[in-house]
Enzyme design. Structure first.
Site, mmCIF file in Angstrom:
data_model
loop_
_atom_site.group_PDB
_atom_site.id
_atom_site.type_symbol
_atom_site.label_atom_id
_atom_site.label_comp_id
_atom_site.label_asym_id
_atom_site.label_seq_id
_atom_site.Cartn_x
_atom_site.Cartn_y
_atom_site.Cartn_z
ATOM 1 N N SER A 10 -6.753 -9.814 81.113
ATOM 2 C CA SER A 10 -6.904 -8.947 79.944
ATOM 3 C C SER A 10 -7.847 -7.800 80.300
ATOM 4 C CB SER A 10 -7.505 -9.774 78.798
ATOM 5 O OG SER A 10 -8.149 -8.938 77.865
ATOM 6 N N TYR A 20 -13.420 -15.751 74.748
ATOM 7 C CA TYR A 20 -12.225 -15.127 75.339
ATOM 8 C C TYR A 20 -12.629 -14.246 76.520
ATOM 9 C CZ TYR A 20 -8.277 -11.815 75.553
ATOM 10 O OH TYR A 20 -7.252 -11.014 75.975
HETATM 11 N N1 LIG Z 1 -0.598 -9.820 74.288
HETATM 12 C C1 LIG Z 1 -1.504 -9.022 74.780
HETATM 13 O O1 LIG Z 1 -1.857 -7.978 74.186
HETATM 14 C C2 LIG Z 1 -2.122 -9.316 76.118
HETATM 15 C C3 LIG Z 1 -2.758 -8.288 76.825
HETATM 16 C C4 LIG Z 1 -3.347 -8.562 78.061
HETATM 17 C C5 LIG Z 1 -3.317 -9.843 78.573
HETATM 18 N N2 LIG Z 1 -2.695 -10.827 77.854
HETATM 19 C C6 LIG Z 1 -2.719 -12.183 78.413
HETATM 20 O O2 LIG Z 1 -1.427 -12.566 78.829
HETATM 21 C C7 LIG Z 1 -1.278 -13.985 78.681
HETATM 22 C C8 LIG Z 1 0.008 -14.298 77.925
HETATM 23 O O3 LIG Z 1 -0.086 -13.700 76.670
HETATM 24 P P1 LIG Z 1 1.129 -13.450 75.666
HETATM 25 O O4 LIG Z 1 0.868 -12.144 75.018
HETATM 26 O O5 LIG Z 1 2.432 -13.691 76.296
HETATM 27 O O6 LIG Z 1 0.790 -14.604 74.591
HETATM 28 P P2 LIG Z 1 1.721 -15.605 73.761
HETATM 29 O O7 LIG Z 1 2.944 -14.880 73.294
HETATM 30 O O8 LIG Z 1 0.820 -16.237 72.748
HETATM 31 O O9 LIG Z 1 2.171 -16.681 74.857
HETATM 32 C C9 LIG Z 1 1.270 -17.582 75.406
HETATM 33 C C10 LIG Z 1 2.017 -18.520 76.328
HETATM 34 O O10 LIG Z 1 1.086 -19.437 76.908
HETATM 35 C C11 LIG Z 1 1.569 -20.755 76.715
HETATM 36 N N3 LIG Z 1 0.457 -21.696 76.643
HETATM 37 C C12 LIG Z 1 -0.615 -21.648 75.809
HETATM 38 N N4 LIG Z 1 -1.405 -22.696 76.021
HETATM 39 C C13 LIG Z 1 -0.818 -23.444 77.007
HETATM 40 C C14 LIG Z 1 -1.154 -24.650 77.649
HETATM 41 N N5 LIG Z 1 -2.281 -25.319 77.338
HETATM 42 N N6 LIG Z 1 -0.334 -25.118 78.611
HETATM 43 C C15 LIG Z 1 0.802 -24.451 78.926
HETATM 44 N N7 LIG Z 1 1.163 -23.288 78.364
HETATM 45 C C16 LIG Z 1 0.366 -22.802 77.403
HETATM 46 C C17 LIG Z 1 2.396 -20.700 75.439
HETATM 47 O O11 LIG Z 1 3.401 -21.698 75.421
HETATM 48 P P3 LIG Z 1 3.335 -23.110 74.653
HETATM 49 O O12 LIG Z 1 2.708 -22.863 73.325
HETATM 50 O O13 LIG Z 1 4.792 -23.490 74.614
HETATM 51 O O14 LIG Z 1 2.550 -24.009 75.543
HETATM 52 C C18 LIG Z 1 3.062 -19.337 75.611
HETATM 53 O O15 LIG Z 1 4.196 -19.471 76.436
HETATM 54 C C19 LIG Z 1 -2.545 -14.478 77.965
HETATM 55 O O16 LIG Z 1 -3.457 -14.983 78.905
HETATM 56 C C20 LIG Z 1 -3.125 -13.210 77.356
HETATM 57 O O17 LIG Z 1 -4.531 -13.243 77.219
HETATM 58 C C21 LIG Z 1 -2.083 -10.601 76.658
#
Ligand SMILES: NC(=O)c1ccc[n+]([C@@H]2O[C@H](COP(=O)([O-])OP(=O)(O)OC[C@H]3O[C@@H](n4cnc5c(N)ncnc54)[C@H](OP(=O)(O)O)[C@@H]3O)[C@@H](O)[C@H]2O)c1
Length: 263
Positions: free
Chosen positions: A141, A154
């Site tokens: 992030s 976070y």
């Molecule tokens: N969205 C943004 O603006 C943004 C920006 C920069 C970085 N990021 C980073 O990118 C990453 C993914 O984010 P996203 O936006 O795709 O979020 P998201 O839509 O909430 O997806 C999160 C994913 O992580 C999985 N997950 C969560 N806890 C888990 C666990 N304990 N074991 C296995 N899988 C787990 C969830 O699947 P299940 O619930 O099926 O386990 C889901 O597939 C995160 O680390 C986030 O901080 C996001």
């Protein structure tokens, strides 16, 4: 690293950025292994990729849990073999001040992404080292470059993830195994719905950075792997902010504080 023909394991692939990375890498010829906790959502993703002619399998695991990661490693090795690429993407965490956060929630927001990246990388690293080839990607992030207020646990977990990436880069020199860190700005995924309240605490400096789609992030991951890039930040204003932070860290800190959340 060549993507076509590679086996790529992606954590957090049931939705959002991870799901898009799986689709993208499969389209480029990789056999993708989708990992998350929600088996049903994973199966839907796998069916979608297979429907497009790609190779995909799913593995259900909580990647923050030691035993489940060990079981995941055994299942992947037995059913498919050692992954060539591991993308540490699974992540969660509400944006809260430390004193607002219950200890149990601090644990989960540290477990994914940080502990999970440690455990999953450790699980496959010995095989990669023995083979003298492999590529590890961490999805991080912008908070790991410009810390904003109101997201203590976070932010700490994302700085730890950045530290892990830097440490691996040093450890893996000359081994044939490499590491990339991909850092997107705001992404139009369900992250903010899954982690309520976080969106209200995005610092206003973010207005300078157009939101990215999961597909744009996936393309950045493919670029990082194919060209073996150490770091990919997107969109470009985030790169400018990162550079500013390297040369004038206190100025960036102040701008982020002034445009960030206050209580
Ligand atoms: N969205 C943004 O603006 C943004 C920006 C920069 C970085 N990021 C980073 O990118 C990453 C993914 O984010 P996203 O936006 O795709 O979020 P998201 O839509 O909430 O997806 C999160 C994913 O992580 C999985 N997950 C969560 N806890 C888990 C666990 N304990 N074991 C296995 N899988 C787990 C969830 O699947 P299940 O619930 O099926 O386990 C889901 O597939 C995160 O680390 C986030 O901080 C996001």
């Amino acid at each position: 690293m060549r993507i076509d023909g590679a086996v790529a394991l992606i954590t957090g692939a049931s939705t959002g950025i991870g799901a898009a990375i799986a689709v993208d890498l499969a389209r480029r010829g990789a056999h993708v292994l989708l990992v998350a906790r929600n088996a049903e959502a994973l199966e839907e993703r796998v069916a979608d990729i297979r429907g497009r002619g790609g190779r995909a399998d799913s593995f259900t695991a909580d990647v923050g849990d030691q035993e489940q990661v060990a079981a995941l490693g055994a299942a992947v090795r037995e059913q498919v073999g050692v992954p060539d690429v591991v993308v540490n993407n699974a992540g969660a965490g509400r944006w809260l001040y430390l004193d607002e956060t219950e200890p149990s929630e601090l644990e989960t927001m540290t477990a994914v992404p940080y502990t999970a990246a440690l455990l999953v990388t450790r699980e496959f690293l010995p095989d990669m080292l023995a083979r003298r080839s492999g590529w590890i990607v961490t999805i991080n992030s912008p908070v790991s470059r410009m810390t904003w207020p109101g997201a203590t646990g976070y932010a700490g977990a994302r700085w730890a993830l950045r530290g892990l990436t830097a440490a691996l880069r040093q450890d893996l020199r000359g081994t044939g195994v490499g590491v990339s860190e991909v850092v997107p700005g705001k992404v139009l995924s369900d992250y903010f719905a899954n982690n309520p309240g976080a969106e209200d605490r995005i610092p206003k400096i973010d207005a300078l950075m157009p939101a990215q789609t999961p597909e744009q992030v996936a393309a950045a991951v493919a670029l990082a792997v194919a060209r073996e890039r150490r770091e990919v930040l997107l969109p470009w204003p985030l790169k400018v902010a990162d550079l500013a932070g390297r040369f004038t860290p206190r100025l960036l800190e102040k701008v982020v504080a002034l445009t960030g959340h206050r209580r």
